[in-house]
Design an enzyme around this catalytic site. Sequence first.
Site, PDB file in Angstrom:
ATOM      1  N   ASN A 169       0.434  -0.962  -0.224  1.00 55.92           N
ATOM      2  CA  ASN A 169       0.386   0.014   0.195  1.00 55.92           C
ATOM      3  C   ASN A 169       1.180   1.413  -0.161  1.00 55.92           C
ATOM      4  OD1 ASN A 169      -1.945   1.850  -0.061  1.00 55.92           O
ATOM      5  ND2 ASN A 169      -2.262   1.333   2.556  1.00 55.92           N
ATOM      6  N   TRP A 170       1.326   1.576  -1.264  1.00 54.40           N
ATOM      7  CA  TRP A 170       2.044   3.265  -1.612  1.00 54.40           C
ATOM      8  C   TRP A 170       1.626   4.089  -0.271  1.00 54.40           C
ATOM      9  CZ3 TRP A 170       4.504   2.288  -6.880  1.00 54.40           C
ATOM     10  CH2 TRP A 170       4.860   1.223  -6.724  1.00 54.40           C
ATOM     11  N   LYS A 171       0.652   4.413  -0.549  1.00 50.68           N
ATOM     12  CA  LYS A 171      -0.128   5.928  -0.111  1.00 50.68           C
ATOM     13  C   LYS A 171      -0.546   6.605  -0.077  1.00 50.68           C
ATOM     14  CE  LYS A 171      -0.263   3.287   4.910  1.00 50.68           C
ATOM     15  NZ  LYS A 171      -0.190   3.260   5.909  1.00 50.68           N
ATOM     16  N   HIS A 207      -9.223   1.905   4.297  1.00 45.30           N
ATOM     17  CA  HIS A 207      -8.692   1.506   5.318  1.00 45.30           C
ATOM     18  C   HIS A 207      -8.389   2.450   6.841  1.00 45.30           C
ATOM     19  CE1 HIS A 207      -4.164   2.817   6.493  1.00 45.30           C
ATOM     20  NE2 HIS A 207      -3.789   1.644   5.692  1.00 45.30           N
ATOM     21  N   GLU A 244      -6.559   5.265   7.762  1.00 47.06           N
ATOM     22  CA  GLU A 244      -6.220   6.337   7.386  1.00 47.06           C
ATOM     23  C   GLU A 244      -7.559   7.000   6.881  1.00 47.06           C
ATOM     24  OE1 GLU A 244      -2.635   5.119   5.352  1.00 47.06           O
ATOM     25  OE2 GLU A 244      -1.805   5.235   7.303  1.00 47.06           O
ATOM     26  N   GLU A 273      -5.258  -4.820  10.499  1.00 48.31           N
ATOM     27  CA  GLU A 273      -4.795  -3.689  10.437  1.00 48.31           C
ATOM     28  C   GLU A 273      -4.864  -3.022  11.806  1.00 48.31           C
ATOM     29  OE1 GLU A 273      -2.491  -2.326   6.589  1.00 48.31           O
ATOM     30  OE2 GLU A 273      -4.464  -1.024   7.449  1.00 48.31           O
ATOM     31  N   GLY A 320       2.749   2.407  10.690  1.00 46.41           N
ATOM     32  CA  GLY A 320       3.561   3.738  10.277  1.00 46.41           C
ATOM     33  C   GLY A 320       4.258   3.944  11.646  1.00 46.41           C
ATOM     34  N   SER A 370       3.414  -1.971  10.157  1.00 48.98           N
ATOM     35  CA  SER A 370       5.035  -1.575  10.251  1.00 48.98           C
ATOM     36  C   SER A 370       5.781  -3.812   9.704  1.00 48.98           C
ATOM     37  CB  SER A 370       5.190  -2.343  11.768  1.00 48.98           C
ATOM     38  OG  SER A 370       4.953  -0.348  12.236  1.00 48.98           O
ATOM     39  N   GLY A 425       3.370  -0.806   3.922  1.00 50.11           N
ATOM     40  CA  GLY A 425       2.942   0.088   3.603  1.00 50.11           C
ATOM     41  C   GLY A 425       4.276   0.585   3.255  1.00 50.11           C
ATOM     42  N   GLY A 426       4.936   1.219   4.698  1.00 53.02           N
ATOM     43  CA  GLY A 426       7.364   1.582   4.059  1.00 53.02           C
ATOM     44  C   GLY A 426       7.778   0.788   3.100  1.00 53.02           C
TER      45      GLY A 426
HETATM   46  O1  13P Z   1      -1.385   0.456   6.748  1.00 55.12           O
HETATM   47  C1  13P Z   1      -0.689   0.140   6.507  1.00 55.12           C
HETATM   48  C2  13P Z   1      -1.192  -0.704   4.982  1.00 55.12           C
HETATM   49  O2  13P Z   1      -1.733  -0.333   4.855  1.00 55.12           O
HETATM   50  C3  13P Z   1       0.428  -0.518   7.178  1.00 55.12           C
HETATM   51  O3  13P Z   1       1.654   0.932   6.673  1.00 55.12           O
HETATM   52  P1  13P Z   1       3.223   0.390   7.887  1.00 55.12           P
HETATM   53  O4  13P Z   1       3.396  -1.219   7.043  1.00 55.12           O
HETATM   54  O5  13P Z   1       4.064   1.846   6.972  1.00 55.12           O
HETATM   55  O6  13P Z   1       3.588  -0.296   8.919  1.00 55.12           O
END
Ligand code: 13P
Length: 252
Positions: A9-11, A94, A96, A166, A172, A212, A233-234
Amino acid sequence: MRTPIIAGNWKMFKTIVEAKEFAQNAKAGNTSTGVQKVICAPFTALPALSAELAGTDIALGAQNMHFEEQGAFTGEISPSMLKEIGVSYVIIGHSERRQYFNETDETVNKKVVAALKADLVPIVCVGESLEQREAGETSDIVRTQTEAAFSGLTPAQVAGSIIAYEPIWAIGTGRSSTAEDANETIAIIRSVIAEKFGQETAQQVRIQYGGSVKPENIASYMAQPDIDGALVGGASLVADSYLQLVNGASQR
Ligand SMILES: O=C(CO)COP(=O)(O)O
């Protein structure tokens, strides 16, 4: 046996140029088999990625969509618009989006219905906040979110969907859930699916952990019986790191 799935998930990261560079590096190093690979990119990068990744086993996902097919919804993107550019997955609900963009259990449900109707695979996100966890509400929260997201769907539709657990406090933050704790909550989500849609559906639906996840800890999650992959994500932003995650999952 459920096929593991590693979704990035590149956000709100990566321009078209950066996305193309990722795709070229990912193609060059992509050797693992037996894992479903998905990159969920910003809308603007999707057409370029679709062209770059054509003929590979790396599929494309979006990070959101509207539930209507078309209409006066300024700034929104419909399911068929995603299909048209080669998208096959879509992240829905998600945390967010729930937190900053007013996504509710009701809109999540509408979007899951619309995604399946358009032949997109929904990756439905559920998870509790730190406050909720500390109040002992984790299982109630994931139960409510899971029931609401899949309300009105058939067992076959649920079996073909993906759920991502999640915990918000792990996103994050570098503070990942232990593999055992994540497995425990994912098993609860699976039991909710079993109650509502039957044991067979519960055994088919794939449930990822997210929060994470890194190349260093992916193996510990994949070693758990109920965890079928990760939403990352990251650590999905660099091709080499994404491929290491895929390799970690292929060794299950
Ligand atoms: O929100 C996430 C994936 O959708 C998780 O993000 P991180 O892997 O950066 O913690």
